[in-house]
Design an enzyme around this catalytic site. Structure first.
Site, PDB file in Angstrom:
ATOM      1  N   THR A 107       5.905  -4.349   1.256  1.00  0.00           N
ATOM      2  CA  THR A 107       6.192  -5.716   0.833  1.00  0.00           C
ATOM      3  C   THR A 107       6.565  -5.822  -0.636  1.00  0.00           C
ATOM      4  O   THR A 107       6.777  -6.914  -1.137  1.00  0.00           O
ATOM      5  CB  THR A 107       4.966  -6.629   1.086  1.00  0.00           C
ATOM      6  OG1 THR A 107       3.834  -6.088   0.415  1.00  0.00           O
ATOM      7  CG2 THR A 107       4.671  -6.732   2.564  1.00  0.00           C
ATOM      8  N   THR A 185       0.724  -0.846   1.584  1.00  0.00           N
ATOM      9  CA  THR A 185      -0.534  -0.426   0.964  1.00  0.00           C
ATOM     10  C   THR A 185      -1.517   0.229   1.927  1.00  0.00           C
ATOM     11  O   THR A 185      -2.372   1.003   1.498  1.00  0.00           O
ATOM     12  CB  THR A 185      -1.229  -1.626   0.291  1.00  0.00           C
ATOM     13  OG1 THR A 185      -1.488  -2.640   1.270  1.00  0.00           O
ATOM     14  CG2 THR A 185      -0.359  -2.195  -0.821  1.00  0.00           C
ATOM     15  N   ASP A 186      -1.420  -0.054   3.228  1.00  0.00           N
ATOM     16  CA  ASP A 186      -2.457   0.409   4.147  1.00  0.00           C
ATOM     17  C   ASP A 186      -2.592   1.927   4.189  1.00  0.00           C
ATOM     18  O   ASP A 186      -3.699   2.455   4.272  1.00  0.00           O
ATOM     19  CB  ASP A 186      -2.198  -0.125   5.556  1.00  0.00           C
ATOM     20  CG  ASP A 186      -2.602  -1.580   5.709  1.00  0.00           C
ATOM     21  OD1 ASP A 186      -3.103  -2.164   4.729  1.00  0.00           O
ATOM     22  OD2 ASP A 186      -2.425  -2.138   6.810  1.00  0.00           O
ATOM     23  N   LYS A 264      -7.581   2.809  -0.988  1.00  0.00           N
ATOM     24  CA  LYS A 264      -7.587   1.358  -0.829  1.00  0.00           C
ATOM     25  C   LYS A 264      -8.992   0.953  -0.414  1.00  0.00           C
ATOM     26  O   LYS A 264      -9.466   1.315   0.652  1.00  0.00           O
ATOM     27  CB  LYS A 264      -6.569   0.921   0.223  1.00  0.00           C
ATOM     28  CG  LYS A 264      -6.453  -0.591   0.357  1.00  0.00           C
ATOM     29  CD  LYS A 264      -5.338  -0.992   1.322  1.00  0.00           C
ATOM     30  CE  LYS A 264      -5.236  -2.509   1.404  1.00  0.00           C
ATOM     31  NZ  LYS A 264      -4.139  -2.949   2.305  1.00  0.00           N
TER      32      LYS A 264
END
Length: 458
Positions: A107, A185-186, A264
């Site tokens: 994103t 990001t995951d 994360k």
């Protein structure tokens, strides 16, 4: 009236009845009294005809079922949002560093696609500058390429290799100081670890960057993250794979983490990424987006090497990551043994333990030539299988201690190592050898403070 974007059936009929279209401001009262007010968003062609999608003033999108709408009204004119790339050619500034920017489908620097209702990455230089104009004062985007278009949870080892090949190609240009990779990001930490192992001889920084909130959201972290990442890549001081994300919840500072020591740690916070039992390489002050300032926090980072980087191997995909839990049946290990897997990384408890009921299945795996590596669910601290009875039994049957590697890093590393060798002794030697900074060995103090402690506010 403007053309409806893929609103059909009940939803399309209701909007037409009220003279409303995509981009109009609407106030919806539901049958339970809940009020939703905002701008009508397009409906994806993959969506049903039962909902109307509204972007609320807080930036979130919400779908409202048509059969629950009690009242629908237009409190005022809205506008159909648009995105315009920079017009004309981007002027090259010889005083600024040259950076290659790649997109893999996250994103970062995204815009809303008003045909599908989805967010799409901006991946040309003009689109990037249109989305984040401050980049013109920070770097020259000499190369912008869309490498992949994937949600990060769909990444596979073959995609890591594709990204690695593109990085090597970009850094083979002597005019390119560094590479920035936009990534979801995951699974960003997995990709960062993979690139750290598989690319040798880095001659410039490789910076993975993402956004917890897409750029159509008022609270987006996309612009500051991207600018910080580009500034660090253009600095050219580091020859490592890194991750650059928000340092804390405000837009003041981004942190640059080593690619094999980052994780994360929160589902939605903008400062979700942390260096685990490690100190970030640097922080980037982005209070002034047109003049980001880099401050190095440690000096033991790898410097860029001379020459061109190269791919040093690949990834064996028959590797599993298994998290132990009390009462868990060891048959889960037999499943992988029976299917010809070559490696298993265990997330054990504490210093590196699993139930003694697992010993038989683990011994069977080791006897079949499967490399079994132990890591800890604790994340902080080092595996030590010589302290308690269970650890010593596991070590005796051939389990390889994973030192202080993060479980997902050990998983990626084992895939990399098994692609290079079948010899189990060599596998153990390589797994216990620090290749890319993945084994800190307790050398770094100060990585265990709470989020609001001194480490977090570096």
């Amino acid at each position: 009236m403007r053309v409806l974007s893929e609103y059909k059936g009940k939803a399309g009929e209701l909007l037409r009845e009220h003279g409303l279209s995509v981009g109009d401001r609407v106030r919806i009262v539901r049958d339970d009294g809940v009020v939703v007010e905002g701008i009508i968003m397009p409906r994806s062609e993959l969506g049903d005809d039962e909902h109307i999608v509204v972007k609320m003033d807080n930036g979130y999108n919400v779908g409202v079922r048509v059969d629950r709408i009690e009242k629908l009204e237009a409190p005022g004119e809205g506008h159909e949002p648009s995105f315009k790339p920079m017009e004309g050619e981007i002027e090259y500034d010889p005083k600024l560093p040259n950076v290659s920017v790649m997109s893999t489908g996250g994103t970062i620097a995204c815009r809303v696609d008003y045909e599908t209702g989805a967010v799409k990455p901006a991946f040309t230089a003009e689109e990037l500058v249109g989305a984040v104009p401050e980049l013109l004062d920070v770097i020259n985007i000499v190369d912008a390429r869309a490498v992949l278009d994937l949600l990060s949870e769909n990444m596979e080892p073959k995609h890591w290799m594709k990204i690695a090949e593109e990085v090597v190609d970009a850094l083979s240009d002597p005019d390119v100081e560094g590479v920035v990779i936009g990534h979801g990001t995951d699974t960003m930490a997995f990709t960062a670890a993979a690139l750290s192992f598989v690319i040798e001889g880095l001659n410039g920084p490789v910076v993975l960057v993402g956004a917890q909130r897409s750029s159509d959201r008022p609270s987006s972290d996309a612009a500051s993250n991207l600018i910080a990442a580009c500034a660090f890549a253009g600095d050219g001081e580091v020859g490592e794979v890194t991750v650059c994300m928000h340092g804390w919840t405000s837009d003041e500072v981004c942190l640059v983490h080593r690619g094999v020591r980052v994780r994360k740690m929160h589902t939605s916070r903008r400062d979700a990424f942390r260096s685990v039992e490690s100190i970030p390489i640097a922080k980037v002050d982005v209070k002034d987006l047109r003049n980001p300032k880099i401050e190095f926090l440690r000096s033991d980072y790898r410097r860029p090497e001379d020459g061109e980087p190269e791919i040093s191997g690949g990834f064996e995909e028959k590797v599993a990551l298994v998290k132990f839990a009390p009462g868990m049946d060891p048959e889960v290990l037999d499943f992988y043994v029976d299917r010809g897997y070559r490696g298993i990384v265990l997330e054990g408890t504490g210093l590196g333990h699993v139930s003694e009921q697992w010993l038989e299945s683990i011994e069977r795996a080791v006897d079949d030539g499967i490399a079994v590596v132990m890591t800890s669910q604790c994340l902080y601290g080092r595996v030590n299988m010589n302290v308690y009875r269970t650890g010593r039994l596991l070590r005796a049957v051939g389990v390889i201690p994973g030192e202080d590697m993060l479980p997902e890093v050990a998983y990626v590393k084992l895939m990399y190592v098994l692609d290079r060798t079948d010899d189990i002794k060599e596998v153990e030697r390589l797994m216990r050898t620090n290749i890319a900074g993945e084994i800190e060995g307790g050398r770094v103090l100060g990585g265990f403070e709470p989020a609001d402690g001194p480490h977090h506010r570096l």
